[in-house]
Design a protein around this motif. Structure first.
Motif, mmCIF file in Angstrom:
data_model
loop_
_atom_site.group_PDB
_atom_site.id
_atom_site.type_symbol
_atom_site.label_atom_id
_atom_site.label_comp_id
_atom_site.label_asym_id
_atom_site.label_seq_id
_atom_site.Cartn_x
_atom_site.Cartn_y
_atom_site.Cartn_z
ATOM 1 N N THR A 276 0.795 -1.227 0.000
ATOM 2 C CA THR A 276 0.000 0.000 0.000
ATOM 3 C C THR A 276 0.826 1.275 0.000
ATOM 4 O OG1 THR A 276 -0.135 -0.096 2.428
ATOM 5 C CG2 THR A 276 -1.898 -1.168 1.168
ATOM 6 N N LEU A 277 1.967 1.301 0.703
ATOM 7 C CA LEU A 277 2.709 2.551 0.846
ATOM 8 C C LEU A 277 3.117 3.164 -0.494
ATOM 9 C CD1 LEU A 277 3.975 4.646 2.689
ATOM 10 C CD2 LEU A 277 6.023 3.212 2.825
ATOM 11 N N PRO A 278 3.598 2.382 -1.474
ATOM 12 C CA PRO A 278 3.993 3.016 -2.748
ATOM 13 C C PRO A 278 2.862 3.133 -3.764
ATOM 14 C CG PRO A 278 5.068 0.852 -2.423
ATOM 15 C CD PRO A 278 3.973 0.966 -1.449
ATOM 16 N N LEU A 279 1.635 2.766 -3.401
ATOM 17 C CA LEU A 279 0.598 2.545 -4.412
ATOM 18 C C LEU A 279 -0.256 3.763 -4.704
ATOM 19 C CD1 LEU A 279 -0.191 0.020 -6.054
ATOM 20 C CD2 LEU A 279 -1.996 -0.418 -4.391
ATOM 21 N N GLN A 280 -0.051 4.879 -4.035
ATOM 22 C CA GLN A 280 -1.004 5.981 -4.155
ATOM 23 C C GLN A 280 -1.049 6.562 -5.558
ATOM 24 O OE1 GLN A 280 -0.463 9.295 -1.509
ATOM 25 N NE2 GLN A 280 -2.555 10.014 -1.821
ATOM 26 N N GLY A 281 0.099 6.644 -6.236
ATOM 27 C CA GLY A 281 0.076 7.186 -7.594
ATOM 28 C C GLY A 281 -0.798 6.370 -8.529
ATOM 29 N N PHE A 282 -0.784 5.053 -8.370
ATOM 30 C CA PHE A 282 -1.623 4.186 -9.208
ATOM 31 C C PHE A 282 -3.097 4.394 -8.885
ATOM 32 C CE2 PHE A 282 -3.772 0.055 -9.753
ATOM 33 C CZ PHE A 282 -3.624 -0.087 -11.128
ATOM 34 N N LEU A 283 -3.438 4.476 -7.605
ATOM 35 C CA LEU A 283 -4.837 4.686 -7.225
ATOM 36 C C LEU A 283 -5.324 6.064 -7.668
ATOM 37 C CD1 LEU A 283 -4.825 3.158 -3.617
ATOM 38 C CD2 LEU A 283 -5.549 2.073 -5.746
ATOM 39 N N ASN A 284 -4.464 7.060 -7.593
ATOM 40 C CA ASN A 284 -4.870 8.411 -7.975
ATOM 41 C C ASN A 284 -5.207 8.512 -9.459
ATOM 42 O OD1 ASN A 284 -4.671 9.426 -5.406
ATOM 43 N ND2 ASN A 284 -2.639 10.309 -5.696
ATOM 44 N N VAL A 285 -4.452 7.809 -10.320
ATOM 45 C CA VAL A 285 -4.757 7.887 -11.748
ATOM 46 C C VAL A 285 -6.079 7.197 -12.058
ATOM 47 C CG1 VAL A 285 -3.582 5.774 -12.524
ATOM 48 C CG2 VAL A 285 -3.724 7.744 -14.047
ATOM 49 N N LEU A 286 -6.411 6.144 -11.320
ATOM 50 C CA LEU A 286 -7.718 5.503 -11.511
ATOM 51 C C LEU A 286 -8.844 6.447 -11.111
ATOM 52 C CD1 LEU A 286 -7.015 1.885 -10.154
ATOM 53 C CD2 LEU A 286 -6.905 2.704 -12.514
ATOM 54 N N ILE A 287 -8.650 7.166 -10.019
ATOM 55 C CA ILE A 287 -9.680 8.099 -9.560
ATOM 56 C C ILE A 287 -9.788 9.289 -10.512
ATOM 57 C CG2 ILE A 287 -10.351 9.619 -7.661
ATOM 58 C CD1 ILE A 287 -8.818 7.709 -5.793
ATOM 59 N N TYR A 288 -8.645 9.804 -10.943
ATOM 60 C CA TYR A 288 -8.646 10.965 -11.833
ATOM 61 C C TYR A 288 -9.313 10.656 -13.175
ATOM 62 C CZ TYR A 288 -6.779 14.933 -14.472
ATOM 63 O OH TYR A 288 -6.652 16.059 -15.235
ATOM 64 N N ARG B 96 -11.545 8.232 -13.709
ATOM 65 C CA ARG B 96 -12.836 7.552 -13.538
ATOM 66 C C ARG B 96 -14.001 8.276 -14.216
ATOM 67 N NH1 ARG B 96 -16.549 8.798 -9.785
ATOM 68 N NH2 ARG B 96 -18.241 7.297 -9.449
ATOM 69 N N PRO B 97 -14.218 9.588 -14.026
ATOM 70 C CA PRO B 97 -15.350 10.234 -14.711
ATOM 71 C C PRO B 97 -15.251 10.145 -16.232
ATOM 72 C CG PRO B 97 -14.534 11.611 -12.933
ATOM 73 C CD PRO B 97 -13.528 10.532 -13.116
ATOM 74 N N SER B 98 -14.057 10.364 -16.791
ATOM 75 C CA SER B 98 -13.890 10.261 -18.246
ATOM 76 C C SER B 98 -14.102 8.830 -18.723
ATOM 77 C CB SER B 98 -12.486 10.739 -18.644
ATOM 78 O OG SER B 98 -12.308 12.091 -18.294
ATOM 79 N N TYR B 99 -13.717 7.881 -17.914
ATOM 80 C CA TYR B 99 -13.946 6.468 -18.259
ATOM 81 C C TYR B 99 -15.444 6.163 -18.335
ATOM 82 C CZ TYR B 99 -14.385 1.436 -17.429
ATOM 83 O OH TYR B 99 -14.759 0.118 -17.500
ATOM 84 N N LEU B 100 -16.212 6.658 -17.382
ATOM 85 C CA LEU B 100 -17.661 6.414 -17.397
ATOM 86 C C LEU B 100 -18.315 7.053 -18.618
ATOM 87 C CD1 LEU B 100 -18.480 6.955 -13.608
ATOM 88 C CD2 LEU B 100 -18.164 4.794 -14.824
ATOM 89 N N VAL B 101 -17.857 8.251 -18.978
ATOM 90 C CA VAL B 101 -18.389 8.907 -20.169
ATOM 91 C C VAL B 101 -18.042 8.119 -21.426
ATOM 92 C CG1 VAL B 101 -18.263 10.991 -21.587
ATOM 93 C CG2 VAL B 101 -18.381 11.189 -19.094
ATOM 94 N N ALA B 102 -16.808 7.609 -21.512
ATOM 95 C CA ALA B 102 -16.393 6.822 -22.679
ATOM 96 C C ALA B 102 -17.194 5.528 -22.779
ATOM 97 C CB ALA B 102 -14.893 6.523 -22.603
ATOM 98 N N ARG B 103 -17.471 4.907 -21.643
ATOM 99 C CA ARG B 103 -18.271 3.678 -21.670
ATOM 100 C C ARG B 103 -19.692 3.944 -22.153
ATOM 101 N NH1 ARG B 103 -17.192 -1.241 -22.054
ATOM 102 N NH2 ARG B 103 -18.870 -1.864 -20.658
ATOM 103 N N LYS B 104 -20.219 5.119 -21.816
ATOM 104 C CA LYS B 104 -21.580 5.448 -22.234
ATOM 105 C C LYS B 104 -21.625 5.874 -23.690
ATOM 106 C CE LYS B 104 -25.644 8.048 -20.795
ATOM 107 N NZ LYS B 104 -26.236 8.938 -19.774
ATOM 108 N N ASP B 105 -20.630 6.635 -24.131
ATOM 109 C CA ASP B 105 -20.619 7.120 -25.511
ATOM 110 C C ASP B 105 -20.209 6.038 -26.506
ATOM 111 O OD1 ASP B 105 -21.359 9.554 -24.549
ATOM 112 O OD2 ASP B 105 -19.361 10.461 -24.646
ATOM 113 N N PHE B 106 -19.407 5.073 -26.079
ATOM 114 C CA PHE B 106 -18.921 4.010 -26.970
ATOM 115 C C PHE B 106 -19.181 2.649 -26.320
ATOM 116 C CE2 PHE B 106 -16.297 7.795 -27.516
ATOM 117 C CZ PHE B 106 -16.404 8.014 -28.888
ATOM 118 N N PRO B 107 -20.440 2.240 -26.237
ATOM 119 C CA PRO B 107 -20.751 0.970 -25.553
ATOM 120 C C PRO B 107 -20.208 -0.253 -26.280
ATOM 121 C CG PRO B 107 -22.690 1.827 -26.674
ATOM 122 C CD PRO B 107 -21.644 2.888 -26.781
#
Length: 510
Positions: A308-320, A322-333
């Motif tokens: 967990t200690l070195p993992l924050q950068g990976f988790l942050n990119v998933l969170i950052y 995430r909204p664009s990913y949901l939009v892409a899933r809806k626009d390009f099902p």
């Protein structure tokens, strides 16, 4: 490379881990650090390549840069330990490399400061309605100065004073055993030197960590209460102003928009707590007189810390992303989830591709077109058959009239009447059983040639409703709309109808 009892170290300072267990800790930490390095690099690329500039993006940029430093320090910590004094299996460094590692690990604490700044940013924009320009001018400079300045100054002071030594519980170099060989045992007499490591560690990290935790928890509690209150007030206003039916429709969209901001803030906090709480627990146990001889007992916790200690950068990119990913899933099902994630990271540079789901969609379209073509052919066949029957009836009628059949004078009229009834029944049947085509959605085509074009009254892309201010528009967030939702209910209501209705439809519905 575990040391034996004759190494000169007290028995409590000799690690109880085997070489295989230490190697496993190294490998796990390196893998997590590489994932974090990749995630932080992607955030830096997305922020710098975008033309938009905002406090939110600059805070994330600073956080990601500090995560890069932390990832490098954690990946190298097992190799930079002093070879002459360390009992670790892969220790190849010296006292200078240990001091450099301690400097990097103290400076890496800046990502905790940036997490506190990020929570404070969401609090100011969501709860208190700060505008981007106002926040960038009055608050943001102090966020960067504090997040980078305090860790950098303390890291430099620690390196100059020589407070960095190898820690005995876990791996790494930080504030420990200062002055070297210190201890305040009464039997040592007046020459004993008391250790200052604990006091320095509280100043370097302990007290700041407590302040950051309080700021993060307080900010998110206030954001949660504000979001909850806003949703209740919005629901009451919409129901009283435009009616319960339309109010429910619009309240759902505004609720999504408000929750999108709060969800993003909570996810960043969850990422930070997941990465730092295991380390805080480990250091707390170390101060509670857990020593290297207890590492076998603490091994599960050491594994968790390595993950967990070195993992924050990976988790942050998933969170950052995430909204664009949901939009892409809806626009390009039709595209895969991996494609949607790449689209969220790199934007329009990622074009559609013919993956398995796309081929399935293409096959479905071919089948639907074939079905429509078959329906049209059947209609032509029915029309041709009806023409043949009409010609046959006309021929029989002419034959009967020419023969002057008096035995059944009404036979031709009866036959013609039956034929007319058959045609009418068939025409009525065609009206009662429409054959839907696969063209535009909501279009039904009937055998008689008429078509009914339906419209989606509540059309529009709900996914676009979460797009808000220019700072994080492409990430699906809306911060400024939450400051005074009651004043913008009518605007939000109109925007929710913009997808497919006209002004007259809006007036009728209202």
């Amino acid at each position: 490379m575990s040391l034996e009892g004759d190494s000169g170290l007290p028995s409590e300072d000799i690690s109880s881990l085997t070489d295989a267990q230490e190697q496993a800790l190294y490998i796990i930490a390196i893998v997590s650090a590489l994932l974090s390095f990749w995630g932080s690099s992607n955030i830096i690329y997305m922020v710098l390549s975008s033309k938009k500039r905002s406090p939110y993006r600059r805070i994330l940029l600073g956080l990601s840069c500090c995560d890069l430093v932390s990832s490098v320090a954690i990946a190298l910590q097992g190799f930079l330990l002093p070879n002459e004094t360390s009992q670790r299996v892969w220790a190849f460094g010296n006292d200078t490399s240990c001091t450099a590692l301690g400097f990097l690990q103290q400076f890496s604490f800046s990502n905790a400061w940036y997490n506190g700044s990020l929570s404070l940013y969401f609090l100011l924009t969501v709860r208190f309605g700060f505008k981007e320009q106002q926040l960038a001018r009055r608050v943001e400079p102090f966020m960067h100065i504090l997040s980078i300045g305090y860790p950098l100054v303390t890291a430099t002071i620690g390196a100059v004073m020589g407070v960095y030594n190898e820690v005995l519980v876990g791996m790494g170099c930080w504030v420990y055993d200062y002055p070297h060989g210190c201890g305040c045992n009464p039997e040592d007499g007046e020459d004993a030197v008391c250790c200052e490591s604990i006091a320095i560690s509280w100043v370097f990290a302990g007290i700041p960590a407590m302040i950051i935790f309080i700021v993060i928890l307080t900010s998110n509690i206030m954001v949660y209460l504000h979001v909850r209150q806003t949703i209740v007030r919005s629901r009451a206003y919409l129901h009283s102003s435009i009616g319960a039916s339309a109010g429910n429709q619009l309240n759902q969209q505004q609720t999504k928009r408000i929750k999108a901001v709060a969800t993003q803030a909570f996810l960043y906090v969850a990422s930070f707590l997941l990465c730092f709480l295991p380390t805080v627990l480990l250091r707390s146990l170390e101060m509670r007189h857990f020593h290297a001889e207890d590492e076998d007992t603490l091994y599960p916790l050491l594994i968790i810390v390595s993950i967990t200690l070195p993992l924050q950068g990976f988790l942050n990119v998933l969170i950052y992303a995430r909204p664009s990913y949901l939009v892409a899933r809806k626009d390009f099902p039709d595209q895969s989830r991996f494609w949607a994630f790449r689209r969220a990271l790199h934007g329009d540079k990622v074009q559609q591709r013919n993956d398995v789901s796309h081929w399935r969609s293409s096959i479905k379209k071919v089948v639907l077109r074939s079905t429509r073509r078959e329906t049209a052919i059947n209609m032509e066949v029915d029309k041709h058959r009806s023409g043949l029957i009409a010609e046959f009836q006309k021929s029989n009628q002419s034959t009967l009239e020419a023969s002057g059949d008096s035995a059944n004078p009404d036979s031709s009229a009866q036959f013609r009447q039956k034929g007319d009834l058959s045609g009418e029944e068939k025409h009525a049947s065609g009206k009662m059983n429409p054959s839907f085509t696969t063209g535009d959605a909501g279009c039904a085509t009937f055998p008689g040639g008429s078509a009914i074009e339906t419209s989606n009254e509540y059309g529009g892309d709900e996914g676009e409703a979460v797009n808000g201010t220019s700072d994080i528009r492409e990430n699906g967030l809306d911060l400024n709309d939450t400051s005074s939702p009651a004043a913008e209910e009518d605007t939000a209501a109109r925007q929710s109808y913009d997808g497919s209705t006209t002004d007259s439809t809006w007036n009728d519905e209202k």
